[in-house]
Design an enzyme around this catalytic site. Structure first.
Site, short mmCIF file in Angstrom:
data_model
loop_
_atom_site.label_atom_id
_atom_site.label_comp_id
_atom_site.label_asym_id
_atom_site.label_seq_id
_atom_site.Cartn_x
_atom_site.Cartn_y
_atom_site.Cartn_z
N GLY A 98 0.86 -1.20 0.00
CA GLY A 98 0.00 0.00 0.00
C GLY A 98 0.89 1.24 0.00
O GLY A 98 2.07 1.19 -0.36
N ARG A 99 0.31 2.34 0.44
CA ARG A 99 1.05 3.61 0.39
C ARG A 99 2.35 3.56 1.18
O ARG A 99 3.38 4.06 0.73
CB ARG A 99 0.19 4.74 0.96
CG ARG A 99 -1.03 5.10 0.14
CD ARG A 99 -1.63 6.33 0.79
NE ARG A 99 -2.89 6.70 0.21
CZ ARG A 99 -4.07 6.29 0.65
NH1 ARG A 99 -4.15 5.47 1.67
NH2 ARG A 99 -5.18 6.69 0.07
N ILE A 100 2.31 2.97 2.39
CA ILE A 100 3.52 2.98 3.22
C ILE A 100 4.58 2.04 2.63
O ILE A 100 5.76 2.40 2.53
CB ILE A 100 3.19 2.62 4.69
CG1 ILE A 100 2.25 3.67 5.27
CG2 ILE A 100 4.48 2.53 5.53
CD1 ILE A 100 1.71 3.35 6.66
N THR A 127 6.59 -2.54 11.39
CA THR A 127 6.03 -1.24 11.78
C THR A 127 4.51 -1.25 11.56
O THR A 127 3.89 -0.19 11.53
CB THR A 127 6.65 -0.09 10.95
OG1 THR A 127 6.49 -0.40 9.56
CG2 THR A 127 8.10 0.14 11.27
N ARG A 186 1.47 -3.91 12.77
CA ARG A 186 0.81 -4.17 14.03
C ARG A 186 1.50 -5.38 14.66
O ARG A 186 1.82 -6.35 13.98
CB ARG A 186 -0.68 -4.47 13.84
CG ARG A 186 -1.53 -3.23 13.58
CD ARG A 186 -1.66 -2.34 14.81
NE ARG A 186 -2.51 -1.18 14.59
CZ ARG A 186 -2.10 0.01 14.16
NH1 ARG A 186 -0.80 0.20 13.89
NH2 ARG A 186 -2.94 1.01 14.02
N GLU A 207 0.60 -4.40 23.29
CA GLU A 207 1.28 -3.20 23.79
C GLU A 207 0.33 -2.35 24.64
O GLU A 207 -0.87 -2.36 24.37
CB GLU A 207 1.85 -2.39 22.61
CG GLU A 207 0.81 -1.92 21.61
CD GLU A 207 1.46 -1.28 20.37
OE1 GLU A 207 2.37 -1.89 19.77
OE2 GLU A 207 1.05 -0.16 20.03
N HIS A 209 6.30 2.15 19.40
CA HIS A 209 5.22 2.50 18.46
C HIS A 209 5.25 3.99 18.10
O HIS A 209 4.31 4.72 18.41
CB HIS A 209 3.85 2.09 19.01
CG HIS A 209 2.82 1.92 17.93
ND1 HIS A 209 1.72 1.10 18.04
CD2 HIS A 209 2.73 2.48 16.69
CE1 HIS A 209 1.00 1.17 16.94
NE2 HIS A 209 1.59 2.01 16.09
#
Ligand code: DGY
Length: 320
Positions: free
Chosen positions: A156-158, A231, A233, A262, A280
């Site tokens: 995706g975008r990331i 990075t 989940r 977390e 995070h």
């Protein structure tokens, strides 16, 4: 006047869209909100600006619906903390913050790629804790990032923003995702990507089909020199299997910004070799957090004004 619950303080200027629209902002002192307080407050508000630490489950949504709740906007791109199918059933719109945090999160993913591959955390710990005896030819030997093959799980975008950074390091970039992207570097299976990559970086949302996507079986097919970066989940990785793989040198190193359960940490991770851990902070810059806050608040304003926000989310499809 509409009442909008903002569950945790936003960055300066983040609530501007709500203020400009004349909405009343409810900012509780309790931080984070307990599940019981969330239910009580949801019942009295038209909109909620939530965070990934708020569990917006059916109980919260039903309490809101019994009142006047119309929209929940998560100030995050991920929305696995929200029961989206229940929101849809109840006619409550859910929004997130896509598009404004891609580069910031990709920067952080690249930081972890570099830090984990170069064992920077361990080297710094040695220095800070007085173990450094001076320059040593054979000390702190890590692996090269430049020229390595980067495997992106999710494109995706990331993921694409990480790919752009990787090209500057002369990395070959592979990616895998549900559908053939038609882009150079696409590989049709996770297994193939894991076997071929020197660094594997995860960029998938958390859903039933991605929970423990990386477990013992997947770690076993990675190269013994490989590095895993997460990075996305925490629950996408089986953390016990990861610690086993690091301890037995099945893989070389890992860099994690997210954790299962977390802020509690699996204690085994803290003692594992060759691991870089961050709390995070993927999107944590002032500029990006402010953009995220405003986008979430704008989503609430849109719904309350009868418009459909462009960042409305729909339930994640079931496993293929
Ligand atoms: C997100 O947006 O989902 C990140 O995890 C926090 O910015």
């Amino acid at each position: 006047m509409a009442r909008v619950l903002v569950t945790r303080p936003l960055t300066e200027g983040g609530t501007d869209p709500l203020l400009a629209a004349g909405h009343q902002i409810v900012e509780p002192e309790e931080n984070p909100l307990s599940p019981a307080s969330l239910v009580t407050l949801a019942a009295g508000c038209d909109g909620i600006v939530s965070h990934l630490t708020d569990r917006i489950d059916a109980t919260v949504l039903e309490a809101g619906k019994a009142g006047r709740l119309r929209v929940v906007a998560n100030a995050a791109v991920g929305f696995d903390n929200i029961d989206v199918p229940s929101a849809q059933r109840l006619g409550i719109t859910v929004c997130n913050t896509p598009g404004v945090l891609d580069d910031t999160t990709a920067d952080l993913a690249f930081l972890l790629i570099l830090a984990a591959t170069r064992l920077a955390s361990e080297a710094e710990r040695d220095l800070r804790e007085g173990r450094w005896q001076g320059w040593g030819f054979g000390d702190h030997l890590a692996r090269d990032v430049h020229g390595a093959t980067l495997g992106l799980v999710g494109y995706g975008r990331i993921g694409q923003a990480v790919a752009r950074r990787a090209s500057g390091f002369g990395m070959e970039v592979l990616h895998t995702c549900r559908n053939d992207t038609g882009v150079n570097g696409y590989v049709p299976s996770l297994d193939m990507l894991l076997r071929s990559s020197d660094v594997v970086s995860l960029h998938v949302p958390l859903s039933e089909s991605t929970r423990h996507l990386i477990g013992a079986e997947q770690l076993a097919v990675m190269k013994p020199t490989a590095v895993l970066v997460n990075t996305a989940r925490g629950p996408v990785v089986d953390e016990d299997a990861l610690v086993d793989a690091l301890e037995s040198r099945t893989i070389f190193a890992a860099g994690l910004d997210v954790f299962d359960g977390e802020p509690s940490l699996n204690p085994r991770l803290l003692g594992a070799p060759h691991v870089t851990l961050l709390p995070h902070i993927g999107s944590a810059t002032i500029e990006t957090r402010t953009r995220m806050a405003r986008l979430a608040c704008q989503g609430v304003c849109d719904v309350l004004a009868g418009r459909t926000p462009p960042n409305t989310v729909v339930p994640t499809p079931p496993p293929a």
